[in-house]
Design a protein around this motif. Structure first.
Motif, PDB file in Angstrom:
ATOM      1  N   GLN A 383       1.162  -1.126   0.508  1.00 27.10           N
ATOM      2  CA  GLN A 383      -0.708  -0.267   0.132  1.00 27.10           C
ATOM      3  C   GLN A 383       0.544   0.829   0.261  1.00 27.10           C
ATOM      4  OE1 GLN A 383      -2.276  -0.788   3.397  1.00 27.10           O
ATOM      5  NE2 GLN A 383      -4.038  -2.754   2.558  1.00 27.10           N
ATOM      6  N   GLU A 384       2.203   1.534   0.221  1.00 34.22           N
ATOM      7  CA  GLU A 384       3.028   2.619   1.231  1.00 34.22           C
ATOM      8  C   GLU A 384       3.612   2.417  -0.918  1.00 34.22           C
ATOM      9  OE1 GLU A 384       6.542   3.205   3.480  1.00 34.22           O
ATOM     10  OE2 GLU A 384       7.029   2.202   2.578  1.00 34.22           O
ATOM     11  N   ARG A 385       4.025   1.798  -0.920  1.00 32.31           N
ATOM     12  CA  ARG A 385       4.572   1.881  -2.584  1.00 32.31           C
ATOM     13  C   ARG A 385       3.304   2.499  -3.365  1.00 32.31           C
ATOM     14  NH1 ARG A 385       8.679   3.655  -4.744  1.00 32.31           N
ATOM     15  NH2 ARG A 385       7.639   4.644  -6.619  1.00 32.31           N
ATOM     16  N   GLU A 386       2.010   1.548  -3.732  1.00 28.85           N
ATOM     17  CA  GLU A 386       0.879   1.920  -4.681  1.00 28.85           C
ATOM     18  C   GLU A 386       0.635   3.368  -4.420  1.00 28.85           C
ATOM     19  OE1 GLU A 386      -3.655  -0.168  -5.151  1.00 28.85           O
ATOM     20  OE2 GLU A 386      -2.095  -0.667  -2.924  1.00 28.85           O
ATOM     21  N   ALA A 387       0.410   3.520  -3.184  1.00 24.22           N
ATOM     22  CA  ALA A 387       0.165   5.389  -2.379  1.00 24.22           C
ATOM     23  C   ALA A 387       1.564   6.213  -2.964  1.00 24.22           C
ATOM     24  CB  ALA A 387       0.270   4.893  -1.346  1.00 24.22           C
ATOM     25  N   LEU A 388       2.684   6.238  -2.989  1.00 30.22           N
ATOM     26  CA  LEU A 388       3.895   6.730  -3.664  1.00 30.22           C
ATOM     27  C   LEU A 388       2.888   6.760  -5.321  1.00 30.22           C
ATOM     28  CD1 LEU A 388       6.642   5.408  -1.739  1.00 30.22           C
ATOM     29  CD2 LEU A 388       5.538   7.598  -1.810  1.00 30.22           C
ATOM     30  N   ASP A 389       2.879   5.601  -5.798  1.00 30.01           N
ATOM     31  CA  ASP A 389       3.030   5.489  -7.593  1.00 30.01           C
ATOM     32  C   ASP A 389       1.831   6.316  -7.565  1.00 30.01           C
ATOM     33  OD1 ASP A 389       4.767   4.001  -8.111  1.00 30.01           O
ATOM     34  OD2 ASP A 389       4.086   1.872  -8.332  1.00 30.01           O
ATOM     35  N   LYS A 390       0.883   6.661  -7.029  1.00 25.35           N
ATOM     36  CA  LYS A 390      -0.894   7.212  -7.295  1.00 25.35           C
ATOM     37  C   LYS A 390      -0.032   8.876  -6.875  1.00 25.35           C
ATOM     38  CE  LYS A 390      -3.956   3.638  -6.242  1.00 25.35           C
ATOM     39  NZ  LYS A 390      -4.593   3.274  -5.350  1.00 25.35           N
ATOM     40  N   LEU A 391       0.896   9.180  -6.060  1.00 21.18           N
ATOM     41  CA  LEU A 391       1.223  10.430  -5.966  1.00 21.18           C
ATOM     42  C   LEU A 391       1.758  10.641  -7.153  1.00 21.18           C
ATOM     43  CD1 LEU A 391       1.438  12.360  -4.279  1.00 21.18           C
ATOM     44  CD2 LEU A 391       3.552  12.029  -3.011  1.00 21.18           C
ATOM     45  N   LEU A 392       3.039   9.967  -7.369  1.00 18.53           N
ATOM     46  CA  LEU A 392       3.534  10.221  -8.678  1.00 18.53           C
ATOM     47  C   LEU A 392       3.077  10.318  -9.863  1.00 18.53           C
ATOM     48  CD1 LEU A 392       7.048   7.895  -7.508  1.00 18.53           C
ATOM     49  CD2 LEU A 392       6.647  10.658  -7.525  1.00 18.53           C
ATOM     50  N   PHE A 393       2.137   9.466 -10.065  1.00 17.75           N
ATOM     51  CA  PHE A 393       1.269  10.042 -11.001  1.00 17.75           C
ATOM     52  C   PHE A 393       0.470  10.478 -10.987  1.00 17.75           C
ATOM     53  CE2 PHE A 393      -2.677   8.423 -13.770  1.00 17.75           C
ATOM     54  CZ  PHE A 393      -1.554   8.465 -14.748  1.00 17.75           C
ATOM     55  N   ARG A 394      -0.111  11.143 -10.108  1.00 12.37           N
ATOM     56  CA  ARG A 394      -0.665  12.395 -10.132  1.00 12.37           C
ATOM     57  C   ARG A 394      -0.556  13.558 -10.358  1.00 12.37           C
ATOM     58  NH1 ARG A 394      -3.057  16.420 -10.176  1.00 12.37           N
ATOM     59  NH2 ARG A 394      -4.609  17.667  -9.311  1.00 12.37           N
ATOM     60  N   TYR A 395       0.532  13.835 -10.620  1.00 13.50           N
ATOM     61  CA  TYR A 395       1.586  14.978 -10.214  1.00 13.50           C
ATOM     62  C   TYR A 395       3.092  14.606 -11.328  1.00 13.50           C
ATOM     63  CZ  TYR A 395      -0.658  16.835  -6.272  1.00 13.50           C
ATOM     64  OH  TYR A 395      -0.819  17.128  -5.488  1.00 13.50           O
ATOM     65  N   ALA A 396       1.775  14.049 -12.366  1.00 15.78           N
ATOM     66  CA  ALA A 396       3.733  13.267 -13.657  1.00 15.78           C
ATOM     67  C   ALA A 396       4.168  14.430 -14.215  1.00 15.78           C
ATOM     68  CB  ALA A 396       2.946  12.378 -14.053  1.00 15.78           C
ATOM     69  N   SER A 397       4.900  14.442 -14.698  1.00 17.80           N
ATOM     70  CA  SER A 397       5.554  15.605 -15.637  1.00 17.80           C
ATOM     71  C   SER A 397       5.489  14.990 -16.946  1.00 17.80           C
ATOM     72  CB  SER A 397       7.066  16.589 -15.167  1.00 17.80           C
ATOM     73  OG  SER A 397       6.992  16.841 -13.501  1.00 17.80           O
ATOM     74  N   LYS A 398       5.270  16.491 -18.066  1.00 15.45           N
ATOM     75  CA  LYS A 398       6.162  16.064 -19.337  1.00 15.45           C
ATOM     76  C   LYS A 398       7.101  15.179 -19.872  1.00 15.45           C
ATOM     77  CE  LYS A 398       2.392  19.237 -20.913  1.00 15.45           C
ATOM     78  NZ  LYS A 398       2.086  20.214 -23.059  1.00 15.45           N
ATOM     79  N   GLU A 399       6.945  14.565 -21.082  1.00 13.52           N
ATOM     80  CA  GLU A 399       8.460  13.573 -20.939  1.00 13.52           C
ATOM     81  C   GLU A 399       9.051  14.620 -22.254  1.00 13.52           C
ATOM     82  OE1 GLU A 399       8.697   9.144 -20.762  1.00 13.52           O
ATOM     83  OE2 GLU A 399       7.229   9.564 -19.945  1.00 13.52           O
ATOM     84  N   ASN A 400       9.608  14.451 -22.818  1.00 15.78           N
ATOM     85  CA  ASN A 400      10.379  14.995 -24.129  1.00 15.78           C
ATOM     86  C   ASN A 400       9.344  14.362 -24.704  1.00 15.78           C
ATOM     87  OD1 ASN A 400      11.599  13.978 -26.528  1.00 15.78           O
ATOM     88  ND2 ASN A 400      12.743  15.381 -25.481  1.00 15.78           N
ATOM     89  N   PRO A 401       8.513  15.120 -26.380  1.00 14.55           N
ATOM     90  CA  PRO A 401       7.989  13.913 -26.800  1.00 14.55           C
ATOM     91  C   PRO A 401       8.568  13.340 -27.821  1.00 14.55           C
ATOM     92  CG  PRO A 401       7.688  17.047 -26.860  1.00 14.55           C
ATOM     93  CD  PRO A 401       9.026  16.086 -25.968  1.00 14.55           C
ATOM     94  N   PHE A 402       9.899  13.440 -28.718  1.00 16.57           N
ATOM     95  CA  PHE A 402      10.320  12.205 -28.837  1.00 16.57           C
ATOM     96  C   PHE A 402      10.020  10.947 -27.715  1.00 16.57           C
ATOM     97  CE2 PHE A 402      13.535   8.785 -30.098  1.00 16.57           C
ATOM     98  CZ  PHE A 402      13.397   9.026 -31.723  1.00 16.57           C
ATOM     99  N   ASP A 403      10.747  10.585 -26.636  1.00 15.76           N
ATOM    100  CA  ASP A 403      10.558   9.410 -25.923  1.00 15.76           C
ATOM    101  C   ASP A 403       9.615   9.134 -26.087  1.00 15.76           C
ATOM    102  OD1 ASP A 403      13.190  10.068 -26.083  1.00 15.76           O
ATOM    103  OD2 ASP A 403      14.030  11.018 -24.359  1.00 15.76           O
ATOM    104  N   TYR A 404       8.346  10.259 -25.241  1.00 14.48           N
ATOM    105  CA  TYR A 404       7.545   9.661 -24.792  1.00 14.48           C
ATOM    106  C   TYR A 404       6.490   9.583 -26.401  1.00 14.48           C
ATOM    107  CZ  TYR A 404       2.769   9.773 -22.395  1.00 14.48           C
ATOM    108  OH  TYR A 404       1.113  10.417 -22.002  1.00 14.48           O
ATOM    109  N   ALA A 405       6.245   8.998 -27.311  1.00 10.36           N
ATOM    110  CA  ALA A 405       6.381   8.834 -28.156  1.00 10.36           C
ATOM    111  C   ALA A 405       6.526   7.918 -28.633  1.00 10.36           C
ATOM    112  CB  ALA A 405       5.835   9.793 -29.893  1.00 10.36           C
TER     113      ALA A 405
END
Length: 934
Positions: A383-405
């Motif tokens: 649950q700790e790791r799950e909550a951390l993942d959700k937090l990181l996902f909630r405030y996710a930053s944009k990636e480099n367009p090439f890498d993201y695609a």
């Protein structure tokens, strides 16, 4: 005559009936304002569209579910060769280099990569050029020419790439690993390709094999496409339908292992593979074959177990093994090889002592695995790791367009369309049975033990990379006895709750003074710049602290003492660093020529705690003789490895050192390191703090008061005498008298690096060099790499050193001596001048606009913005608008201005450094060269 610019848009003969039907929307971060659309073309190609009205760059990537595992046995490397050949013209765009030229003219980049089961292609481009780029790109998969005239040339390019990377340790280890794989598995085969494997065979030519492979495996039903840009989803969809509906669906099948083709079947395990490493590096890899974890992606068992296995907290395996002096580093990774099988690999960087006591080390490791079986699957941990993942996902930053695609195009093969973004990235469902199922594969009898050491006994030599190795099956009985003995005395423990998890996630009010940094503190020897910036909608901040010391790099001994000090600090903080990183808070400590750079980025609440701990270690780092010896050995290994870097990189580094009087080679540092004592290190630390200047920058979700408090921590905790420190100086060559550097590199390739610099540092100089490089780069590559086939590494690019702009030209060749490379570079330079004279207004304007888009593109993330602000500070651009000032100068330039500049700065009076490595041609008769020889 060098053709500088390409042709125009060729429309499709038929637009075909528009695609119809609804589009799915994948699960995305609440912080992601982009619109997504998923659909499938009539030819069964999967498509993901991303509409971002604020995007200043468009991107596309296409992934084909095929790679080296699908190659015919008689032509290893064919999939990689095919990837190369696709760039050499298509039916509607037959001119070689026209695709690359188009992308370059419109401010973009392109690349491709071949893996075991996936080959992907991608590009970025200016948004208004997206449709034409897609038209050119789609023809790769509809009507490539595979021109027979270029088959032999491109085989030599593959050969050059193969030879370039012959001495890279990861390649060598991978080649050795294949010797332990099941010989019946395609994963055991050589896949890079070279002239030998791609040679015509009796009754079978490589070109015929290439055509068959393309027609059999490059099928729309095995392809996934991602396109992103500022256009609406409807407009993007119409582009895709027009240009990719014609890709043929050949009803192809992706690779699946047949009976007896598992890469690491249990019948071959446990086994030991000893590899003779280059230099002093020692690593132990423990490879566990597992079923493919893709089916359980919502549980994410590999991600969860990897986090636990690699924990650095007190009582963990890593903590105990490091304290005993057995290991210096550790990583755990896992992947799915194909839909049926995968691997988890534990990689340990060993000390000589750890290699000698490897049985005890393995016993400690498997004791820790047993502890995870007993206590590591509790719900609270997941649950700790799950909550951390959700937090990181909630405030996710944009990636480099090439890498993201590119990443999403590959992921479309593996995850349901609606979960293409989150699949495997988030822990979504706690299931202890599934976790235990995968954990049970981490057994001593289900492992391949891969030891790479300069002392490994060897029996055989691998064919393609010359790796010496020994392979044998292992009796696990002795190892099991060691594990039982170690378990009784291990005193291991699992991680406690993570103290760096943030709880305050509110956004601070921006300042009325605006978003740009302002000086909160400007004193002799210490400046603090701050900007409260929540425009990205994330409760994160960036704090960067550059400590410039008058003693840094004054001699090789000073430089290596600083490198060792930073290495020891980083090692001491490893446990804290790892916990902070998992809670979305990272730091980096870098030894620079002018001093030390500390960077902290992440959720702002815990930044003060992390900063304090780093400053305390910098001020008072306890180092005993054992830790000093370990760090010294580790640094020595890093310096040794620099001598095995790619040849052109070694020459480039030498060129850059020649410009800085206080810059030292790895060889000079190694010599200084040998005599360095613990007393020398302590003395250096005192000198470092005796004359110190700090430049501190805080950007993001911090108030001015919080930034001042951080600065006070630095001033209170560091025992420094704050005083201005002179800036580093540059050593430029004389105009028209190139500085010639002959660099001995232990590699057969010949290398020429030509670096031209400006005497000035103003925006006007930067504008000229950057625009010139924008025009120069692609025809230089096309002529010397594609047409003349001088080598795999051929590049020209903008370049700068100590604020002085310039341009870099690099050629590395396995088939031509350095003298020939120089002549070809010079011949191209003369021909380019004639082409520059004939450059018309519209063509010039396209290139100018491409550069302007790069200079004026908005920051994609808070981290990008903070890095840009720091670069401006160090460039004395206190308006934080250096790129905007360059852009203004670019707009003023005319074709004649650029042609006149080129003739003066590159042909008549260049400030040039020529770095040359003769490679296998060393000792041959060389032509005389005028210049300032060093």
């Amino acid at each position: 005559m060098i053709a500088l610019l390409g042709g125009g848009f060729v429309a499709q003969a038929s637009e075909s009936e528009p695609c119809k039907g609804t589009m799915l929307s994948p699960v995305k971060s609440p912080n992601d304002t982009r619109s997504y659309g998923l659909f499938t073309l009539p030819n069964r190609m999967k498509v993901l569209l991303i509409s971002d009205p604020n995007a200043t760059v468009a991107a596309a990537a296409l992934s084909v579910r095929t790679g080296s595992t699908s190659e015919p046995k008689q032509f290893p490397g064919l999939a990689h060769f095919l990837e190369h050949m696709l760039f050499l013209g298509t039916r509607r765009y037959p001119k070689v280099g026209s695709y690359q030229q188009f992308i370059a003219e419109h401010g973009g980049e392109y690349n491709a990569a071949t893996g075991a089961n996936t080959t992907h292609y991608g590009f970025t481009v200016a948004p208004d050029a997206l449709e034409e780029a897609l038209d050119r790109f789609s023809d790769f998969f509809i009507a490539p020419l595979f021109d027979a005239n270029f088959t032999n040339r491109e085989k030599h390019a593959v050969e050059s790439e193969y030879r370039l990377k012959l001495k890279q340790e990861p390649r060598r280890l991978n080649a050795a690993l294949k010797q332990a794989y099941n010989p019946q598995s395609p994963y055991a085969r050589f896949s890079a390709g070279n002239l030998e494997t791609l040679a015509d065979k009796p009754g079978a030519t490589v070109r015929d094999a290439l055509l068959r492979f393309y027609k059999r495996h490059y099928s729309a039903n095995l392809m996934s496409l991602v396109v992103q840009g500022p256009q609406s989803l409807s407009a993007l969809r119409q582009m895709v339908c027009r240009h990719f509906s014609a890709v043929p669906d050949r009803n192809a099948s992706a690779y699946l292992p047949g009976p007896g083709q598992a890469a690491l079947p249990l019948s071959r395990l446990p086994a030991a593979l000893g590899v003779r490493s280059q230099g002093y590096g020692r690593t132990l890899g423990i490879v566990f074959p597992i079923p493919s974890p893709l089916r359980d992606y919502r549980v994410a068992p590999v991600k969860y177990l990897s986090n636990l296995l690699s924990a650095g907290t007190r009582g963990s395996f890593y903590n105990r093994a490091r304290a005993k002096g057995w290991i210096e580093g550790m990583s755990v990774s896992g992947e799915s090889l194909d839909p049926t099988q995968g691997e988890i690999e534990v990689s340990l960087t060993l000390t000589p002592k750890g290699e000698r006591q490897m049985k005890e080390l393995l016993g400690l490791f498997f004791s820790y695995v047993d502890l995870i079986r007993q206590k590591g699957l509790e719900p609270w941990r997941y649950q700790e790791r799950e909550a951390l993942d959700k937090l990181l996902f909630r405030y996710a930053s944009k990636e480099n367009p090439f890498d993201y695609a590119t990443n999403l195009a590959d992921r479309l093969h593996d995850y349901p369309p609606e979960e293409v973004i989150v699949g495997g990235n988030l822990l979504q469902r706690y299931d202890p049975k599934i976790l235990r199922y995968y954990l049970d594969y981490l057994r001593p009898d289900n492992a391949l033990y891969l030891l790479s050491s300069p002392d490994s006994p060897v029996e055989k030599r691998e064919r393609y990379y010359g790796v010496e190795y020994a392979y044998k099956k292992v009796d696990p009985a002795e190892l099991n006895a060691t594990i039982r003995r170690i378990a009784s005395e291990a005193n291991l423990s699992l991680p406690a709750p993570n103290p760096y998890i943030p709880k305050k996630l509110d956004l601070k009010q921006p300042e009325k003074t605006g978003r740009l940094p302002r000086a909160l503190l400007k004193e002799p020897g210490f400046s603090l710049w701050h900007a409260t910036d929540t425009s990205f909608g994330v409760p994160r901040a960036s704090v960067q602290l550059l400590l410039r010391s008058a003693t840094a790099s004054r001699s090789p001994k000073e430089a290596v003492a600083q490198d060792l000090w930073v290495l020891l600090i980083d090692a001491d903080l490893e446990r804290m660093k790892q916990q902070a990183y998992r809670a979305g808070l990272g730091y980096g400590l870098q030894s620079k020529r002018e001093g030390v750079l500390l960077s902290i980025y992440g959720y702002d609440e815990k930044i003060p705690l992390l900063l304090q701990r780093v400053m305390e270690r910098m001020a008072r780092l306890p180092v005993d003789a054992r830790r000093f010896a370990l760090g010294k050995g580790q640094l020595g290994q890093q310096l040794e490895n620099e001598g095995r870097d790619l040849p052109f990189r070694q020459v480039l580094k030498a060129v850059m050192r020649s410009l800085s009087p206080d810059s030292w080679s790895a060889k000079e540092k190694l010599q200084a390191l040998q005599s360095l004592t613990l007393a020398d290190l302590e003395a250096y630390k005192k000198r470092f703090f005796s004359e110190l200047e700090a430049t501190m920058l805080s950007v993001g979700n911090l108030t001015p008061e919080e930034s001042r408090a951080l600065a006070q921590k630095v001033r209170r905790l560091l025992p420094a005498r704050w005083t201005p420190v002179p800036e580093a100086k540059i050593s430029l060559p004389k105009p028209g008298q190139p500085r010639l550097l002959e660099i001995p590199v232990a590699h057969p390739d010949a290398v020429v690096v030509a670096a031209d610099l400006s005497a000035g540092t103003d925006p006007a100089a930067w504008a000229r060099w950057q625009l010139l490089a924008q025009i120069y780069a692609q025809p230089f590559y096309t002529e010397l790499r594609t047409r003349q086939q001088l080598g795999y590494v051929v590049t020209a690019a903008a370049f700068s050193q100590l604020r002085h702009p310039g341009m870099l030209r690099v050629v590395e060749s396995s088939s031509s001596p350095a003298g020939k490379l120089r002549k070809r570079i010079e011949a191209f330079a003369q021909a380019f001048a004639r082409g520059l004279d004939s450059l018309d207004g519209p063509s010039f304007e396209r290139v100018r606009q491409g550069l302007l888009r790069q200079l004026e593109k908005p920051d994609a993330t808070l981290a990008d913005r903070a890095d840009r602000y720091l670069a401006n500070l160090l460039n004395h651009s206190y308006g934080f608008d250096f790129n905007a000032r360059i852009a203004r100068e670019v707009r003023r330039l005319s074709p004649k201005d650029l042609a006149d500049f080129y003739r003066k700065e590159l042909l008549k009076e260049p400030l040039r450094i020529l770095g040359i490595s003769e490679g296998k041609y060393a000792g041959a008769k060389k032509e005389s060269s005028k210049g300032d020889k060093r």
